[in-house]
Motif scaffolding. Structure first.
Motif, PDB file in Angstrom:
ATOM      1  N   LEU A 333       0.831  -1.201   0.000  1.00 14.45           N
ATOM      2  CA  LEU A 333       0.000   0.000   0.000  1.00 14.45           C
ATOM      3  C   LEU A 333       0.867   1.253   0.000  1.00 14.45           C
ATOM      4  O   LEU A 333       0.608   2.213  -0.740  1.00 14.45           O
ATOM      5  CB  LEU A 333      -0.927  -0.003   1.212  1.00 14.45           C
ATOM      6  CG  LEU A 333      -1.797   1.247   1.410  1.00 14.45           C
ATOM      7  CD1 LEU A 333      -2.750   1.426   0.234  1.00 14.45           C
ATOM      8  CD2 LEU A 333      -2.580   1.145   2.729  1.00 14.45           C
ATOM      9  N   GLY A 334       1.918   1.251   0.828  1.00 13.60           N
ATOM     10  CA  GLY A 334       2.797   2.416   0.908  1.00 13.60           C
ATOM     11  C   GLY A 334       3.497   2.704  -0.406  1.00 13.60           C
ATOM     12  O   GLY A 334       3.578   3.865  -0.844  1.00 13.60           O
ATOM     13  N   PHE A 335       4.009   1.650  -1.057  1.00 12.47           N
ATOM     14  CA  PHE A 335       4.660   1.844  -2.352  1.00 12.47           C
ATOM     15  C   PHE A 335       3.667   2.309  -3.415  1.00 12.47           C
ATOM     16  O   PHE A 335       4.011   3.123  -4.284  1.00 12.47           O
ATOM     17  CB  PHE A 335       5.348   0.555  -2.810  1.00 12.47           C
ATOM     18  CG  PHE A 335       6.742   0.386  -2.271  1.00 12.47           C
ATOM     19  CD1 PHE A 335       7.744   1.273  -2.636  1.00 12.47           C
ATOM     20  CD2 PHE A 335       7.055  -0.657  -1.415  1.00 12.47           C
ATOM     21  CE1 PHE A 335       9.040   1.123  -2.156  1.00 12.47           C
ATOM     22  CE2 PHE A 335       8.346  -0.823  -0.926  1.00 12.47           C
ATOM     23  CZ  PHE A 335       9.338   0.078  -1.292  1.00 12.47           C
ATOM     24  N   PHE A 336       2.432   1.799  -3.347  1.00 11.88           N
ATOM     25  CA  PHE A 336       1.409   2.254  -4.301  1.00 11.88           C
ATOM     26  C   PHE A 336       1.140   3.742  -4.134  1.00 11.88           C
ATOM     27  O   PHE A 336       1.035   4.485  -5.116  1.00 11.88           O
ATOM     28  CB  PHE A 336       0.113   1.461  -4.098  1.00 11.88           C
ATOM     29  CG  PHE A 336      -1.025   1.930  -4.968  1.00 11.88           C
ATOM     30  CD1 PHE A 336      -1.082   1.587  -6.304  1.00 11.88           C
ATOM     31  CD2 PHE A 336      -2.031   2.742  -4.439  1.00 11.88           C
ATOM     32  CE1 PHE A 336      -2.119   2.038  -7.119  1.00 11.88           C
ATOM     33  CE2 PHE A 336      -3.080   3.194  -5.242  1.00 11.88           C
ATOM     34  CZ  PHE A 336      -3.113   2.834  -6.581  1.00 11.88           C
ATOM     35  N   ILE A 337       1.033   4.194  -2.893  1.00 11.74           N
ATOM     36  CA  ILE A 337       0.826   5.624  -2.624  1.00 11.74           C
ATOM     37  C   ILE A 337       2.035   6.430  -3.095  1.00 11.74           C
ATOM     38  O   ILE A 337       1.887   7.517  -3.681  1.00 11.74           O
ATOM     39  CB  ILE A 337       0.567   5.849  -1.118  1.00 11.74           C
ATOM     40  CG1 ILE A 337      -0.784   5.240  -0.725  1.00 11.74           C
ATOM     41  CG2 ILE A 337       0.613   7.338  -0.771  1.00 11.74           C
ATOM     42  CD1 ILE A 337      -1.056   5.249   0.767  1.00 11.74           C
ATOM     43  N   GLY A 365       5.396  12.007   0.733  1.00  9.67           N
ATOM     44  CA  GLY A 365       5.793  11.893   2.138  1.00  9.67           C
ATOM     45  C   GLY A 365       5.025  10.807   2.857  1.00  9.67           C
ATOM     46  O   GLY A 365       5.591  10.048   3.654  1.00  9.67           O
ATOM     47  N   LEU A 366       3.714  10.697   2.566  1.00 10.09           N
ATOM     48  CA  LEU A 366       2.889   9.653   3.175  1.00 10.09           C
ATOM     49  C   LEU A 366       3.389   8.269   2.750  1.00 10.09           C
ATOM     50  O   LEU A 366       3.486   7.348   3.586  1.00 10.09           O
ATOM     51  CB  LEU A 366       1.435   9.844   2.761  1.00 10.09           C
ATOM     52  CG  LEU A 366       0.420   8.826   3.298  1.00 10.09           C
ATOM     53  CD1 LEU A 366       0.358   8.882   4.815  1.00 10.09           C
ATOM     54  CD2 LEU A 366      -0.957   9.092   2.697  1.00 10.09           C
ATOM     55  N   GLY A 367       3.716   8.114   1.462  1.00  9.43           N
ATOM     56  CA  GLY A 367       4.219   6.831   0.976  1.00  9.43           C
ATOM     57  C   GLY A 367       5.529   6.444   1.630  1.00  9.43           C
ATOM     58  O   GLY A 367       5.726   5.288   2.033  1.00  9.43           O
ATOM     59  N   ILE A 368       6.449   7.402   1.760  1.00 11.93           N
ATOM     60  CA  ILE A 368       7.733   7.128   2.414  1.00 11.93           C
ATOM     61  C   ILE A 368       7.513   6.790   3.886  1.00 11.93           C
ATOM     62  O   ILE A 368       8.135   5.873   4.441  1.00 11.93           O
ATOM     63  CB  ILE A 368       8.683   8.330   2.265  1.00 11.93           C
ATOM     64  CG1 ILE A 368       9.055   8.529   0.794  1.00 11.93           C
ATOM     65  CG2 ILE A 368       9.945   8.134   3.097  1.00 11.93           C
ATOM     66  CD1 ILE A 368       9.835   9.803   0.516  1.00 11.93           C
ATOM     67  N   GLY A 369       6.614   7.545   4.536  1.00 19.57           N
ATOM     68  CA  GLY A 369       6.324   7.292   5.943  1.00 19.57           C
ATOM     69  C   GLY A 369       5.734   5.919   6.194  1.00 19.57           C
ATOM     70  O   GLY A 369       5.973   5.304   7.242  1.00 19.57           O
ATOM     71  N   LEU A 370       4.967   5.398   5.241  1.00 17.31           N
ATOM     72  CA  LEU A 370       4.391   4.055   5.378  1.00 17.31           C
ATOM     73  C   LEU A 370       5.417   2.966   5.104  1.00 17.31           C
ATOM     74  O   LEU A 370       5.442   1.933   5.788  1.00 17.31           O
ATOM     75  CB  LEU A 370       3.216   3.895   4.411  1.00 17.31           C
ATOM     76  CG  LEU A 370       1.896   4.568   4.775  1.00 17.31           C
ATOM     77  CD1 LEU A 370       0.922   4.505   3.615  1.00 17.31           C
ATOM     78  CD2 LEU A 370       1.285   3.909   6.016  1.00 17.31           C
ATOM     79  N   THR A 371       6.281   3.173   4.102  1.00 14.70           N
ATOM     80  CA  THR A 371       7.145   2.089   3.649  1.00 14.70           C
ATOM     81  C   THR A 371       8.459   1.966   4.415  1.00 14.70           C
ATOM     82  O   THR A 371       8.895   0.847   4.725  1.00 14.70           O
ATOM     83  CB  THR A 371       7.482   2.273   2.157  1.00 14.70           C
ATOM     84  OG1 THR A 371       7.976   3.606   1.932  1.00 14.70           O
ATOM     85  CG2 THR A 371       6.255   2.038   1.290  1.00 14.70           C
ATOM     86  N   LEU A 372       9.105   3.092   4.724  1.00  6.10           N
ATOM     87  CA  LEU A 372      10.440   3.008   5.301  1.00  6.10           C
ATOM     88  C   LEU A 372      10.460   2.332   6.674  1.00  6.10           C
ATOM     89  O   LEU A 372      11.298   1.451   6.914  1.00  6.10           O
ATOM     90  CB  LEU A 372      11.077   4.403   5.365  1.00  6.10           C
ATOM     91  CG  LEU A 372      12.563   4.450   5.725  1.00  6.10           C
ATOM     92  CD1 LEU A 372      13.383   3.547   4.819  1.00  6.10           C
ATOM     93  CD2 LEU A 372      13.091   5.878   5.650  1.00  6.10           C
ATOM     94  N   PRO A 373       9.559   2.688   7.605  1.00  5.24           N
ATOM     95  CA  PRO A 373       9.572   1.962   8.884  1.00  5.24           C
ATOM     96  C   PRO A 373       9.276   0.474   8.713  1.00  5.24           C
ATOM     97  O   PRO A 373       9.872  -0.361   9.404  1.00  5.24           O
ATOM     98  CB  PRO A 373       8.460   2.653   9.696  1.00  5.24           C
ATOM     99  CG  PRO A 373       8.251   3.961   9.053  1.00  5.24           C
ATOM    100  CD  PRO A 373       8.551   3.764   7.608  1.00  5.24           C
TER     101      PRO A 373
END
Length: 505
Positions: A333-337, A365-373
């Motif tokens: 989901l994060g990468f899709f965003i 920013g939302l996508g990075i915030g979801l995926t990196l952690p």
């Protein structure tokens, strides 16, 4: 028990403050360079070394710092790293010559090389599997937020104080982290004593330094520069020899079994892909705001706030989604965003309003915030207490390589499209060469010649390069999404229970 639980979160919070100082330092100097160049009478070469001295020492010492933390004690080495970072900040602030500042920047890189991986290494030691995503999100936000906040804080300081203040801002942050580490963090180290792998340290350090320096030089001089390309290839060969040596030696610097873990391997790869994309966006957007939109450095930093807001929203949401839906779904989901935000960003034009730019920056920013952690959580779940220091350092090394390569490769794409599309008709040879250096140079020449046609061409050409660059970033994020679906297990388990964690609970 409640006080002990709170204690470890206080430790992490204080370390996050220290990590924020590292993030700030990565970008805050860029804003002060024009003033520093004047005050210290620095040459262009010396200006480049202000940044390179930090980056090269940081790259060289990441893995040795992780090993030393595991061997001699993570608390002890964290304290040393914080003291070095604070002392180096004072040296930089009061430097009276270029070489004093370069030496201070090298010491800053050394302190950061201890601080970054060892602060991360305490997470699998202190926190349970359920708590770890939240802890990683906290650490990651502090690490990421400092980068876009650097221009904002630096701009305010330079408007009110002398240039050395951009380094002194580190001191209160370091003091807070130092007090918490000394008072609250228990000492942890590997119980297995082994000899230091000197050949591994030498090969990895030389490889990372050569690769980093080669990539930096390519970014400055282009892929056709033989010396830069040779240095980069030499670094890759050194890292290849390092990998071979680690498989042959009985007591390796990096345990090869780490890469037998699909969690560690794919989590680290995904984190590197995210860093590739994030550093690309942070590379191009300030140039867009300043050269195309015509704002100053402080205004450029303020316009990056939507990216910060997206990160602040994404990181805690990542923790909740991992608990409810699992890591694979969260990553996908994060990468899709992230892909969505980057694709929307490709439609940015020279005359686009800031409202449009702020929307896609928030999505990115939302996508990075979801995926990196989530990616870092997967990688760190494979680390044992014995090797959390060196394992964390290896994750950060891969992220460093990903980010550095991102700036070099994406910067080359941006520069190539800019040079190929800018209209140089009627310009003297010297002026044309200056225009081709960068969009900032092009704007300066257009303003000097008072040519609205050239100015329009320079800005339009940069936007064309930016569009292609964002498409490449989107492709990298799409690859990350595909790898998340194929390579990440539906559920990730962790056996990260240590005596220290039990003592806390």
């Amino acid at each position: 028990m409640i006080n002990q639980v709170k204690q470890r979160w206080w430790v992490l919070g204080a370390l996050a403050v220290g990590i924020l100082a590292v993030g700030l330092d990565m970008t805050i100097l860029n804003l002060a360079l024009p003033v520093v160049a004047t005050e210290l009478h620095a040459t262009n070469g010396e200006l480049q070394w202000f940044a390179d001295a930090y980056n090269l020492v940081f790259a060289a010492m990441l893995l040795p710092a992780g090993l030393l933390g595991d061997r001699w004690g993570r608390k002890k080495l964290l304290i040393i790293g914080l003291v070095m970072f604070g002392a180096a900040s004072v040296v930089c602030a009061y430097a009276s010559s270029s070489w004093e500042l370069i030496a201070g920047r090298a010491l800053l890189g050394l302190g950061a090389a201890f601080l970054v991986p060892l602060s991360m290494s305490i997470i699998p030691v202190l926190f349970s599997e359920q708590e770890r995503p939240k802890a990683i999100g906290t650490w990651m936000m502090a690490n990421a937020l400092g980068i876009p906040l650097g221009p904002i804080v630096g701009g305010w300081l330079l408007n009110h104080y002398w240039w050395g203040s951009v380094f002194l801002i580190n001191i209160p942050l370091v003091i807070i982290a130092l007090i918490a580490v000394i008072l609250l963090l228990p000492e942890t180290r590997s119980e297995v004593k082994q000899r230091v792998d000197l050949i591994g340290i030498l090969a990895s350090s030389l490889g990372l330094v050569s690769l980093t320096y080669g990539v930096i030089e390519i970014g400055e001089k282009g892929w056709g520069n033989v010396a830069a390309l040779s240095t980069m290839i030499g670094g890759i060969l050194c890292l290849g020899l390092f990998t071979l040596w680690e498989k042959l030696t009985k007591q390796p610097l990096v345990d090869p079994s780490l890469f037998q873990s699909s969690k560690f391997t794919w989590g680290s790869i995904l984190a590197a892909i995210i860093s590739f994309t994030m550093f690309g966006v942070l590379f191009v957007t300030p140039q867009y705001f300043q050269a195309v939109q015509g704002v100053d450095a402080l205004g450029s930093g303020l316009r990056l706030l939507p990216l910060v807001i997206g990160l602040l929203l994404g990181a805690p949401l990542s923790d909740k989604l991992q608990l409810k839906l699992g890591t694979r779904v969260t990553l996908t989901l994060g990468f899709f965003i992230l892909v969505t935000g980057l694709v929307v960003g490709t439609n940015t034009g020279a005359n686009s309003g800031y409202g449009f730019t702020s929307i896609w920056l928030t999505i990115v920013g939302l996508g990075i915030g979801l995926t990196l952690p989530a990616a870092m959580d997967i990688a760190m779940s494979a680390l044992s207490t014995e090797h959390s220091g060196i394992g964390s350092a290896l994750i950060m090394s891969l992220r460093q390589v990903g980010g550095t390569m991102g700036v070099a490769i994406l910067g080359t794409i941006l520069g190539t499209y800019y040079r190929n599309h800018v209209d140089l008709n009627g310009l003297p040879k010297e002026a044309a060469e200056y225009v081709q250096r960068s969009v900032s140079s092009g704007v300066a020449v257009a303003q000097k010649f008072d040519s609205t046609v050239l100015l329009s061409s320079v800005r339009a050409s940069f936007v064309t390069g930016m569009e292609m660059m964002l498409w490449v970033c989107g492709g990298a994020a799409a690859l990350g999404m595909l790898l998340s679906v194929i390579c990440i297990q539906k559920k990730t388990n962790s056996n990260m229970t240590s005596e220290l964690k039990q003592n806390y609970e």
